[in-house]
Design an enzyme around this catalytic site. Structure first.
Site, PDB file in Angstrom:
ATOM      1  N   LYS A 208       0.815  -1.221   0.000  1.00 55.14           N
ATOM      2  CA  LYS A 208       0.000   0.000   0.000  1.00 55.14           C
ATOM      3  C   LYS A 208       0.847   1.270   0.000  1.00 55.14           C
ATOM      4  CE  LYS A 208      -3.586  -0.412  -0.510  1.00 55.14           C
ATOM      5  NZ  LYS A 208      -4.164  -0.650  -1.862  1.00 55.14           N
TER       6      LYS A 208
ATOM      7  N   HIS B 156       6.765  -7.261  -2.622  1.00 55.37           N
ATOM      8  CA  HIS B 156       6.705  -6.523  -1.358  1.00 55.37           C
ATOM      9  C   HIS B 156       7.762  -7.064  -0.386  1.00 55.37           C
ATOM     10  CE1 HIS B 156       3.304  -4.194  -2.471  1.00 55.37           C
ATOM     11  NE2 HIS B 156       2.376  -5.121  -2.294  1.00 55.37           N
TER      12      HIS B 156
ATOM     13  N   GLY C  82      -5.887   8.158  -2.221  1.00 55.36           N
ATOM     14  CA  GLY C  82      -4.639   8.501  -2.903  1.00 55.36           C
ATOM     15  C   GLY C  82      -4.119   9.893  -2.590  1.00 55.36           C
TER      16      GLY C  82
ATOM     17  N   ARG D 277       6.154   5.151   1.006  1.00 60.30           N
ATOM     18  CA  ARG D 277       5.087   6.090   1.380  1.00 60.30           C
ATOM     19  C   ARG D 277       5.171   6.352   2.881  1.00 60.30           C
ATOM     20  NH1 ARG D 277      -1.290   4.572   0.279  1.00 60.30           N
ATOM     21  NH2 ARG D 277      -2.140   6.688   0.333  1.00 60.30           N
TER      22      ARG D 277
ATOM     23  N   SER E 121      -4.034   3.114   4.659  1.00 66.57           N
ATOM     24  CA  SER E 121      -4.375   2.438   3.412  1.00 66.57           C
ATOM     25  C   SER E 121      -4.353   0.916   3.587  1.00 66.57           C
ATOM     26  CB  SER E 121      -3.379   2.860   2.328  1.00 66.57           C
ATOM     27  OG  SER E 121      -3.749   2.316   1.083  1.00 66.57           O
TER      28      SER E 121
ATOM     29  N   GLY F 137       1.922   2.669  -3.172  1.00 63.60           N
ATOM     30  CA  GLY F 137       1.935   3.235  -4.518  1.00 63.60           C
ATOM     31  C   GLY F 137       2.488   2.279  -5.555  1.00 63.60           C
ATOM     32  N   THR F 138       2.443   1.003  -5.244  1.00 63.48           N
ATOM     33  CA  THR F 138       3.001  -0.008  -6.156  1.00 63.48           C
ATOM     34  C   THR F 138       2.264  -0.035  -7.484  1.00 63.48           C
ATOM     35  OG1 THR F 138       2.930  -1.312  -4.103  1.00 63.48           O
ATOM     36  CG2 THR F 138       4.018  -2.321  -5.999  1.00 63.48           C
TER      37      THR F 138
END
Length: 304
Positions: free
Chosen positions: A56, A117, A268, A139, A147, A58-59
């Site tokens: 979570k 990840h 977002g 992030r 998120s 921005g992948t």
């Protein structure tokens, strides 16, 4: 079998809210841990590109930017398949008859773009040996936590998050899938000087997508006319991606992801954590954060 056709299938129980176990001290699903030898021995190639991040962070956004770059802004071409099939998620497995990310990656012709990840210490060693290029996106912890919490509420393939209060504590303790956010972002930050790693920040991409996409272009040794760059900026904006079924996971059946609980692409926007943390929770989080991030040159912005 396409994901759309899975809606009426009886899913294998172990995939839904799966059991967890640790791989070298990092929490993983038992499905990943049972397949660990195969994941660890995965053979990377020198022309592979790997997009890495903590969950979570921005992948999917970075994947879409990269795919549009690689396809010279051809939007139709980038809708050839959903994100999972375009960029195999190397450690992840889905219920039969779907393929695991590892199997998809092995079948994919070169040059391959893949996703992970995994924390830096668990990355298959062939990526280092082959000097494969890696784009890492990070992030800020608070927005990432929010998120991940909402994602865990709607996605049946990860453990249930419990209450908001419990989730904050689990995040601080690193007791979530893929382990500690703190160790993850610091581990990849420390690796970037020894390997071809482009380390990006979610907040920077949000603030100035043109500048950050140009960094990716340079890293991939690619040039692009201004009109194509503008097209990529437009098609990877949050509002447009939110409507793209090949990027927003709406093609997945609701017994895997129930987007009526929370959309995969939710807000977002950096700073949404302020709508979730109480003043007391925020103070406690900040104290713990300072301890865990002491001694690193890595810094984050919690709003832009």
């Amino acid at each position: 079998m396409p994901l759309e056709e899975m809606k009426d299938l009886q899913l294998v129980g172990k995939y839904i809210k799966p059991e967890t176990t640790e791989v070298n001290g990092v929490l993983m699903t038992k499905i990943i841990s049972d397949n660990w030898d195969n994941i660890w021995n995965f053979q990377a190639k020198s022309d592979d590109l790997l997009i890495a991040s903590y969950a979570k962070s921005g992948t999917t956004w970075t994947q879409e930017i990269v795919d549009l770059i690689q396809n010279d802004g051809d939007v139709q071409r980038c809708q050839r398949a959903n994100t999972f099939d375009r960029h195999p998620f190397i450690e992840w497995a889905l219920p039969p008859p779907l393929n695991s990310g590892l199997e998809l990656a092995k079948k994919m012709p070169s040059p391959r773009t893949m996703k992970t990840h995994l924390p830096v210490q668990l990355l298959p060693p062939s990526f280092w040996k082959e000097n494969s290029k890696i784009i890492y996106v990070a992030r800020n912890a608070k927005d990432c936590l929010v998120s991940y919490y909402h994602f865990s509420r709607m996605c049946k393939l990860v453990p249930h998050p419990g209450t908001w209060e419990e989730y904050i504590e689990a995040f601080k303790a690193g007791k979530l899938l893929w382990g500690s956010w703190y160790d993850h972002v610091k581990g990849w930050w420390n690796a970037k000087d020894q390997h071809p790693i482009l380390y990006l920040f979610y907040e920077d991409i949000k603030e100035d997508p043109r500048r950050e996409i140009q960094k990716i272009l340079k890293f991939l040794e690619k040039e692009m006319p201004e009109e194509i760059l503008n097209k990529i900026i437009y098609h990877t904006s949050f509002d447009i991606m939110k409507q793209n079924p090949m990027a927003n996971y709406t093609t997945w059946p609701t017994n895997l992801m129930d987007q009526s609980i929370s959309p995969f692409m939710r807000k977002g926007m950096p700073g949404d954590w302020k709508n979730h943390f109480t003043v007391a929770q925020n103070e406690e989080f900040d104290k713990d954060y300072q301890k865990k991030m002491a001694g690193t040159t890595l810094t984050f912005r919690t709003e832009i």
